[in-house]
Structures are given as C-alpha cells and as structure tokens.
Design an enzyme around this catalytic site. Structure first.
Site, PDB file in Angstrom:
ATOM      1  N   GLU A  29       0.817  -1.228   0.000  1.00 15.21           N
ATOM      2  CA  GLU A  29       0.000   0.000   0.000  1.00 15.21           C
ATOM      3  C   GLU A  29       0.846   1.271   0.000  1.00 15.21           C
ATOM      4  O   GLU A  29       0.622   2.184   0.788  1.00 15.21           O
ATOM      5  CB  GLU A  29      -0.985  -0.002   1.183  1.00 15.21           C
ATOM      6  CG  GLU A  29      -2.007  -1.121   1.070  1.00 15.21           C
ATOM      7  CD  GLU A  29      -3.327  -0.811   1.744  1.00 15.21           C
ATOM      8  OE1 GLU A  29      -3.637   0.354   1.990  1.00 15.21           O
ATOM      9  OE2 GLU A  29      -4.050  -1.778   2.030  1.00 15.21           O
TER      10      GLU A  29
HETATM   11  C1  LIG Z   1       3.009  -9.418   0.482  1.00 11.93           C
HETATM   12  C2  LIG Z   1       2.548  -8.430  -0.515  1.00 11.93           C
HETATM   13  C3  LIG Z   1       1.188  -8.248  -0.747  1.00 11.93           C
HETATM   14  C4  LIG Z   1       0.741  -7.388  -1.752  1.00 11.93           C
HETATM   15  N1  LIG Z   1      -0.587  -7.310  -2.068  1.00 11.93           N
HETATM   16  C5  LIG Z   1      -0.953  -6.658  -3.215  1.00 11.93           C
HETATM   17  C6  LIG Z   1      -2.298  -6.743  -3.706  1.00 11.93           C
HETATM   18  O1  LIG Z   1      -3.156  -7.373  -3.105  1.00 11.93           O
HETATM   19  N2  LIG Z   1      -2.592  -6.120  -4.867  1.00 11.93           N
HETATM   20  C7  LIG Z   1      -1.676  -5.403  -5.579  1.00 11.93           C
HETATM   21  O2  LIG Z   1      -1.997  -4.891  -6.619  1.00 11.93           O
HETATM   22  N3  LIG Z   1      -0.400  -5.284  -5.127  1.00 11.93           N
HETATM   23  C8  LIG Z   1      -0.022  -5.897  -3.976  1.00 11.93           C
HETATM   24  N4  LIG Z   1       1.276  -5.796  -3.517  1.00 11.93           N
HETATM   25  C9  LIG Z   1       2.215  -4.968  -4.240  1.00 11.93           C
HETATM   26  C10 LIG Z   1       2.729  -3.772  -3.453  1.00 11.93           C
HETATM   27  O3  LIG Z   1       1.779  -2.765  -3.428  1.00 11.93           O
HETATM   28  C11 LIG Z   1       4.050  -3.385  -4.113  1.00 11.93           C
HETATM   29  O4  LIG Z   1       4.979  -4.337  -3.679  1.00 11.93           O
HETATM   30  C12 LIG Z   1       4.496  -2.030  -3.771  1.00 11.93           C
HETATM   31  O5  LIG Z   1       3.693  -1.111  -4.446  1.00 11.93           O
HETATM   32  C13 LIG Z   1       5.958  -1.768  -4.116  1.00 11.93           C
HETATM   33  O6  LIG Z   1       6.312  -2.245  -5.380  1.00 11.93           O
HETATM   34  P1  LIG Z   1       7.622  -3.140  -5.542  1.00 11.93           P
HETATM   35  O7  LIG Z   1       7.603  -4.187  -4.516  1.00 11.93           O
HETATM   36  O8  LIG Z   1       7.686  -3.556  -6.964  1.00 11.93           O
HETATM   37  O9  LIG Z   1       8.816  -2.170  -5.214  1.00 11.93           O
HETATM   38  P2  LIG Z   1       9.460  -1.101  -6.190  1.00 11.93           P
HETATM   39  O10 LIG Z   1       8.411  -0.290  -6.836  1.00 11.93           O
HETATM   40  O11 LIG Z   1      10.453  -1.767  -7.063  1.00 11.93           O
HETATM   41  O12 LIG Z   1      10.206  -0.155  -5.155  1.00 11.93           O
HETATM   42  C14 LIG Z   1      11.453  -0.488  -4.591  1.00 11.93           C
HETATM   43  C15 LIG Z   1      11.875   0.601  -3.606  1.00 11.93           C
HETATM   44  O13 LIG Z   1      12.015   1.847  -4.301  1.00 11.93           O
HETATM   45  C16 LIG Z   1      11.254   2.853  -3.648  1.00 11.93           C
HETATM   46  N5  LIG Z   1      10.743   3.770  -4.661  1.00 11.93           N
HETATM   47  C17 LIG Z   1      10.102   3.480  -5.808  1.00 11.93           C
HETATM   48  N6  LIG Z   1       9.774   4.602  -6.451  1.00 11.93           N
HETATM   49  C18 LIG Z   1      10.196   5.631  -5.691  1.00 11.93           C
HETATM   50  C19 LIG Z   1      10.156   7.049  -5.798  1.00 11.93           C
HETATM   51  N7  LIG Z   1       9.598   7.661  -6.839  1.00 11.93           N
HETATM   52  N8  LIG Z   1      10.715   7.774  -4.823  1.00 11.93           N
HETATM   53  C20 LIG Z   1      11.280   7.204  -3.755  1.00 11.93           C
HETATM   54  N9  LIG Z   1      11.341   5.874  -3.592  1.00 11.93           N
HETATM   55  C21 LIG Z   1      10.806   5.096  -4.533  1.00 11.93           C
HETATM   56  C22 LIG Z   1      10.135   2.107  -2.941  1.00 11.93           C
HETATM   57  O14 LIG Z   1       9.676   2.845  -1.821  1.00 11.93           O
HETATM   58  C23 LIG Z   1      10.834   0.821  -2.520  1.00 11.93           C
HETATM   59  O15 LIG Z   1      11.499   1.044  -1.312  1.00 11.93           O
HETATM   60  C24 LIG Z   1       1.704  -6.640  -2.490  1.00 11.93           C
HETATM   61  C25 LIG Z   1       3.064  -6.783  -2.218  1.00 11.93           C
HETATM   62  C26 LIG Z   1       3.495  -7.665  -1.260  1.00 11.93           C
HETATM   63  C27 LIG Z   1       4.961  -7.819  -1.047  1.00 11.93           C
END
Ligand SMILES: Cc1cc2nc3c(=O)[nH]c(=O)nc-3n(C[C@H](O)[C@H](O)[C@H](O)COP(=O)(O)OP(=O)(O)OC[C@H]3O[C@@H](n4cnc5c(N)ncnc54)[C@H](O)[C@@H]3O)c2cc1C
Length: 819
Positions: free
Chosen positions: A498
């Site tokens: 989230e």
């Molecule tokens: C257990 C689990 C349950 C989930 N459930 C759902 C679900 O039900 N439905 C759904 O759609 N998604 C779900 N998600 C997805 C979740 O919302 C994403 O994992 C999250 O949005 C982050 O994306 P990412 O993991 O690809 O990290 P990335 O986007 O690759 O980010 C990596 C890091 O970079 C940072 N970062 C990225 N962009 C920026 C920026 N512009 N400025 C500063 N920092 C930045 C982030 O904060 C993070 O620390 C789930 C994820 C997990 C792990």
C-alpha cells in the site's frame, strides 16, 4: 516622540498586524494611521508619504493590482510551475483535508481539535468484538497456520465467512456488517495481536478491493449480484494492480485490454481482450473474483472516438477462460494467501468493467479515491494492534524473566526499550482512533492515510526490534510458544504494501500535503490553468492571500523563535500546555518553510525528495502529537497516563525538531538564514529523559489501570499466548511475598526465585504456607517455565516441502521393512 521610538512602534504594530493576519485593507489603514502620528510629531515628511503611497496604492486599487501586478506574477508563475499531469490531478482531486490542514496553516485552533467527537463503538460493533472476534482469536493457532498448513485451517476460513469478517465495509442492505471505520480498526487491532495471517486476510477484502469499488462505482446489476455474495463469503475477492514491471509506479502497468469483437456465450459481442501478468496479489490463489486493473484501448473505435482510454478496473471471475490463478508467493514465513495472476487472451464482456462501459478509463481515479480510506485503516490498525499486544507481553515477560536475581525489566537498559514500546503503544492507538474517526465523519483523508500508513508501520518495525531484543533467545526460537517471531518476520510486508515506505515518506506525504493542505497553493494552480478573466480574479485573490500568509508566518516564526511561543494559546494550563505551545511554534515554522521551499525550488521541489520528506515529517509529527493529545482528552485526562503522554509527545516533538534542523542544515544559505530566524537560541525540545523512560517502563511491568488502557480491546483471554502471560504475571506477583516468607523461614537469603514448586514444598514443610498458597506457587512455577522456555523439534519436524515428504516416505518404508 523620538524617531527611534516611532520606528520601533511602527515595526511592532506592523508585526502585530502580520502576526494576527489582518487583511490588507486593515493593515494599510493601520500604516496610514502610524504615518499620521509620525507627521504629527514631525518625523514623517512628504518623501515617506510618497513611498507609502507607492507601496499601498497599487496593492489596494484592485483594477491596477489585478491588471498589472497579478498579471505579471501569473506570467512568471506559468513559466516556472510544471503542468500537473492527469494522474496527479486525480490524486489531488481525490480525498479531503481535515485536521492536518489546520496544522499546515501555521496557527492551529486547539478548540477545534478537542471538539471533534470521540471515536466510539456502537452496541452492535462492541458485541461483534466481544463475540465472534473473541471467538475467532481463540480458535486461531498461528503456528499451525504458519508452519504446518501454510494457510489457515478450513474451519477458520469458514468461521470468517459465516460471521462476515470479509464484509465489514459492505452495506447492510446487501447483507454486510456496515461497520464504522473505527470498528474495523478495532477488529483488525485485535486479530493482529493474534496472527498476521488473520489480520492480512481480513484486512484486504475490507480495504481496497472489489467490495469497496463496487459500492462506490458499481452498476445496480453488479452490486445486486456481487455484494450479497461477497457479504456471505460465496465470493472471495482480490485486487490485482501490481505487475512485475510496475510496482510503486503502478500507473505504468503494461497489462492491456483491447476493445474488440469476440464470441461470448455463443454470440458475437463487443468486449475486451485482456492480457495481463500480475504478482504479489493478496488472496489471489483462493479468490473467486479478481478486481483487475489494466490499460484499455479502443483501436477500432468501437466505443467512441478515443483510442487510448487509460487505466480501467474490471471484475473477472477466476474461472474465466485464459485466467490462471492458484500459485502462491511465500511472504516471509507469514504465508497468507498471496500469489500471481496471469491472463492470456481473456475475452470478457464490457459489462465486466466496474461501473459499466461509461467507467472505461476511469480506473485510476477510482483507485486513488478509494485507496486513501483503506490505507488509513488496515495497516495502521494492524500495526497498532501488534504493538499494543507486544507492549503488554514484553512488559509481562520482563517482570517474569529474571537474570542477575532481578526481573530484567528493572534494569535501566531494558527500560529504555520498554519505554519505546509503552509510549508508542499509547500513541499508535491514538493515531488510529483519530484517523478512523475522520473517516467516519465523512473525510477521505489522502494525506492522513499516508501519514498513518508510513509512521505506524515504521513504529511497528521499531517496536518489534525492541520486543525481540528484550526477549533475547525466547523471541528467536520459533515454535508454538513463540508469540513474536512471525510478527517480526512479517514487518517488511507492512512496510512495502500500500505504498512502499520510502516512496510514501519522500513523495506522498508532503507531495499531497503541500498542495491539499496549503490554504492557497491548490487554488493558485487551478486558477493559473484558466485563461479567462475569472481565472485572473481567482489567481489574484490566491496569490496576494499567499503573500500575506507567508509574511505572517515569517513574523510568527521570528517572534515565537525568540521565546514568545511560551505565551501562545493552549487549551490547558497544566503540564500538557507546553506541547500545545511548542506545536504553535512548529506549525508556524512548517507553514513558513513550505512557502520558502516552494518559492526557492518551485516545481523542482518534487525531485528534492529529502526536503519534501522532512517537511512531510514536520506535518506528520504535528498530526501524531495532536492525535495523542486528543486521546488524553477523550479518555478524561487520566493522571496515571501522564508518563505515557509525556513520553509520546516528547519523542514526537523531538523527532519533529530534528527533521526540521536536518532540513535547515541541508538547504544551503536559505536554510542557514531560516535557522537564525527559527532557532536563535537552539533546540527547544529534549528527548524523553531516563527518568521518564523508567516511569513508562514501570507501567508495563505490573498490572495497573494505565496498562489496562494500553491494552484495551486486545485479545487477552487465558487461552491465548498473551492472556497466558498476563495470568502468569499476576501469579508471579502474588507468589513473591509467599516466596519471601519461605526464604525468611528457611533463613536462606540467597534462595533464587526459581523452582517455585520446590519452594512451595519447603514452605509447607516449614508450616508457613497454606494449601492454597502452595497451589499458587506451583501454578506460578508452571507459568514461569512456559513463559521462559522455548520449543525444540525433531530434525524431521523442521524439514519442509518436498523434502519433508521424502523423509516421511523413507520413514514409512523403514517401518514397513522392520515389520
Ligand atoms: C506481500 C505483498 C502483498 C501485496 N498485495 C498486493 C495486492 O493485493 N494487490 C496489488 O496490486 N499489489 C499488492 N502488492 C504490491 C505492493 O503494493 C508493491 O509491492 C508495492 O507497491 C511496491 O512495489 P515493488 O515491490 O515492486 O517495489 P518497487 O516499486 O520496485 O520499489 C522499490 C523501492 O524503491 C522505492 N521507490 C520506488 N519509487 C520511488 C520514488 N519515486 N521515490 C522514492 N522511492 C521510490 C520504494 O519505496 C521501494 O522502497 C503486495 C506486495 C506484497 C509484497
């Protein structure tokens, strides 16, 4: 009158006008009056009058000001301000501002804060918490779910469906519970103290997902079909947005939907051909209906003139041809149902779009509008519940566990960590109650939800670390008796979902806060986009209001920085007054720094994440501190809770101050100048003292009314791990005087507080204990041992997956051949 006296009087009066935010007209009249007095005393001559006229007349003659000055500023403004993208517009338009707006304006009206109604449960919600929710906590065995089944047992799933745990947000007319946001928060807090799997599983359908989206945007047919089925558990929903290529940058999903003709139930219809690859989707492996986000296009213009319609949300039954679900991810040993969802050439009718074809391309707006509500409830509540439970448990453990002949909780080093647990538990409950009350009052708090999500999950991380440190090996060795390990492992999940926390802090809190909470910025942006006379009129009002606001905040920051914050308003004159007064000062500083940062950096502030993050910290800590003061007030200003309140406020305001100073230190010459204005005499807040830490720690160590309030609403029945700890704590405290009696009678000053069953036998032998007292000592020993001991396993019991099956088969074969 001397010239010096007149100049000082003029500056003071002008400062007063600015401090109290008088209008331009009143300030102008005041200045004319002062100049008239100056003339009377022969201090002001014609030159000064001309200068005054040159300044005041253009500002006060509306037609001139608007046509010349404002027009010029508007031209420059349009050049430096970047255009707002559609996505940003949606994010800005979605949601409302509430108390956080007041904090941003530089002079909080504390009466307003305390006049907000207290969050309370209805009789029905209370009955649910004490009935089905309590029962659910009793039946959940987290070790069985996390280690043995990698899922919740069937009877728990069924109980959740039967008692509508997935339907807390669904309206009664569709068979749901229609609970308040506050009640949802209390349910999540309670179950989070028992099992992270339970909290995640219940949290998701009640947060952003098909239920929420359908209620807001669904067609009548969609609502009538799905909502009753979701309410009674016939459908399990999930919401699939995230793709391998699009995590934080969710707007860039590569998943597609193409409007085309295809065959559906034997007929040719206009529908959507979907291709998607989603991951991390909670509940996806068991979901029966997928809320799916994809980019919709209409290359053959079958719907209208537009080829690219944009992000769209649709409901897709899991058994639609081409949809693939069922596989699972394994999130950090907290195996709630989570996995990928894929679809290849899935053809569905247009009616599957949530809200029908008219909502094609409106998916992003739908998501941001609904996301803010869910984000303010689910993860903040799970975090608060977790911390409340572990604060009590760690306090109890610290009293039961003895080393060096002392309860470890009496050692100063341990007390430092215990204080963080106690103070944060108090504060986190306050923040969740206050934020959810906002939702119940009709707010869609996009800024508050980002603040609550980020800070509550970060505090969960901090508190889990403290609890683990205090428990030592007891927290490390996993098993049915470990009530910390799985929660500790699951912390990064809360941090990431989230809105991952780095992004939330650096981009979202202030990014949205600056525009939404500032009294003039949004209006300036909107007005500058209009090219007609009305736009100029609106811009004129906003920009001059803004300039006056900035000048006022400068004067306020200067005056309050000189120490006059001590004389600002506070609704109370007791020991809490200092916090209101310090916050008056910080609020003025935030308002000023915001304008300075926006003025100096313009559109590039968006890319200066560390500055944005620290401004966001200032807003967040002001919000957290307000919520904590509100809790204290709502609970009848309990004197016994003062150490908790003081700790929470001092820690929060100290962190605010340090963020502010770090911002000033990293903002070049502007920062150095502002530091002189804001901190002429150095820091004004100290972190909680060792003495205060010790007082807070002591609240956690033994039963008392404050401790009870800290744990209110959590599952503490003796059947549960935490309830058992509470019972044991009471037994140990009762056992202590009996132990002392036996020690004295046996004349053994070095007798250790262990083997209490043997102590009981000795007491009986010496005739100093009754049978009941003997029994109590035995029970205390039994509890003590269960609390301090950890689980051990046969090697085979720890082998997982396919290897476990191989080991089991080998053992059966061995038995067969032996037979
Ligand atoms: C257990 C689990 C349950 C989930 N459930 C759902 C679900 O039900 N439905 C759904 O759609 N998604 C779900 N998600 C997805 C979740 O919302 C994403 O994992 C999250 O949005 C982050 O994306 P990412 O993991 O690809 O990290 P990335 O986007 O690759 O980010 C990596 C890091 O970079 C940072 N970062 C990225 N962009 C920026 C920026 N512009 N400025 C500063 N920092 C930045 C982030 O904060 C993070 O620390 C789930 C994820 C997990 C792990």
């Amino acid at each position: 009158m001397s010239i010096a006296l007149w100049v000082i009087a003029t500056l003071l009066v002008l400062g007063g006008f600015l401090y109290y935010r008088s209008s331009l007209l009143i300030t102008s009249i005041g200045l004319v009056g002062l100049f008239a007095i100056g003339s009377w005393f022969d201090i002001v001559g014609p030159v000064l009058w001309v200068l005054l006229a040159v300044v005041l007349l253009p500002l006060n003659i509306t037609a001139f000001r608007r046509g010349v000055l404002t027009k010029g500023i508007l031209g420059a403004y349009r050049k430096v301000m970047p255009e707002i993208s559609e996505t940003e517009k949606d994010a800005i338009d979605a949601g409302t501002t509430w108390w956080e707006g007041e904090l941003f304006r530089g002079a909080p009206a504390w009466k307003k804060l305390h006049s907000i109604q207290k969050a309370e449960l209805s009789a029905e919600e209370k009955a649910f918490l004490e009935g089905p929710c309590e029962e659910l906590c009793k039946m959940m065995n987290d070790w069985e779910a996390t280690h043995e089944l990698a899922d919740m047992p069937e009877h728990v799933w069924q109980y959740l469906k039967d008692h509508k745990f997935f339907a807390m947000i669904i309206k009664k007319e569709y068979g749901g519970l229609e609970f308040s946001a506050y009640a949802q928060s209390r349910v999540l807090q309670k179950v989070a103290g028992v099992s992270t799997i339970l909290a995640s599983t219940i949290g998701v359908p009640n947060s952003l997902g098909p239920g929420e989206l359908l209620q807001h945007y669904g067609t009548k047919e969609q609502k009538d079909h799905y909502l009753p089925r979701l309410a009674n558990g016939l459908e399990i929903p999930c919401f699939a947005l995230t793709s391998p290529e699009a995590g934080s940058d969710a707007g860039s999903i590569p998943d597609t939907g193409v409007i085309c003709k295809g065959e559906w139930e034997g007929k040719e219809i206009v529908g959507i051909r979907l291709n998607f690859d989603k991951r991390y989707i909670t509940l996806a492996p068991v979901a029966t209906v997928l809320g799916l986000a994809f980019k919709l296009s209409d290359p053959d213009k079958l719907l209208g003139d537009k080829e690219e319609l944009g992000i769209t949300a649709a409901l897709i039954p899991h058994d639609t041809k081409g949809v693939e679900t069922g596989r699972r991810h394994f999130p950090l040993n907290v195996p709630f149902q989570n996995g990928p969802v894929r679809g290849k050439d899935v053809f569905v009718p247009l009616d599957y779009i949530i809200g029908g074809p008219k909502m094609a391309g409106k998916g992003w707006r739908m998501l941001v509008e609904c996301l803010s509500v869910g984000r303010a409830i689910t993860l903040p509540s799970n975090s608060a519940g977790g911390v409340k439970s572990i604060a009590l448990a760690t306090g109890a453990y610290s009293y039961i566990r003895r080393q060096f002949r002392l309860p470890i909780g009496k050692m100063e080093g341990v007390q430092e960590a215990l204080a963080r647990l106690g103070g944060n538990a108090y504060l986190m409950d306050a923040v969740t109650s206050f934020s959810t009350k906002g939702i119940d009052l009709g707010e869609k708090p996009s800024v508050i939800s980002a603040i609550a999500k980020y800070h509550m999950t970060e505090k969960l991380r901090e508190c889990m670390d403290d609890a683990m440190d205090i428990h030592g090996g007891k927290g490390i060795c996993l098993g049915p008796n470990n009530y910390l390990g799985r929660g500790y492992q699951g912390v990064p999940v809360a941090i990431t979902v989230e809105g991952a926390n780095i992004l939330t802090r650096n981009l979202m809190i202030y990014g949205q806060g600056a525009i939404r909470c500032h009294p003039y910025v949004l209006e300036e942006m909107l007005a500058s986009a209009e090219t007609n006379a009305e736009g100029l009129k609106r811009f004129d009002k906003a920009i001059w209001g803004h300039i006056g606001f900035g000048m006022s905040n400068f004067v306020r920051s200067l005056v309050l920085g000189l120490g006059f914050w001590r004389f600002t308003s506070s609704p109370y004159s007791d020991s809490t007054a200092q916090y209101y007064k310090k916050m008056n000062r910080f609020s003025a500083n935030l308002a000023l720094l915001s304008d300075v940062a926006m003025g100096v950096l313009g559109g590039s502030l968006k890319r200066k994440q560390r500055i944005s993050a620290r401004l966001g910290d200032m807003l967040s800590y002001l919000f957290i501190a307000s919520a904590t003061l509100k809790r204290f007030e709502d609970e009848g200003r309990q004197k016994d809770d003062l150490p908790l309140l003081h700790w929470a406020l001092q820690d929060t305001l100290y962190k605010l101050q340090e963020s502010q100073l770090a911002l000033l230190d990293n903002f070049g010459a502007v920062g150095t100048t502002m530091k002189v204005v804001m901190y002429p005499f150095g820091r004004i807040v100290k972190r909680p003292s060792d003495r205060l830490d010790s007082k807070v720690a002591k609240i956690l160590l033994k039963p008392n009314a404050s401790r009870e309030r800290l744990g209110q609403g959590q599952f503490l029945a003796p059947e549960g791990q935490f309830g058992y700890l509470e019972q044991t704590l009471r037994d140990i405290i009762e056992a202590e005087p009996l132990f002392d009696r036996v020690r004295k009678a046996a004349d053994d000053r070095r007798m250790p507080f262990m083997f209490l069953d043997q102590v009981a036998a000795k007491g009986k032998e010496l005739g100093v204990l009754s049978d009941e007292e003997v029994e109590l000592l035995r029970r205390a020993e039994q509890g003590r041992l269960r609390v301090i001991n950890v689980d051990d396993f046969a090697h085979e019991d720890l082998i997982a997956g396919k290897h476990a099956r191989e080991v089991a088969l080998a053992s059966v074969k061995k038995q067969d051949s032996a037979a």
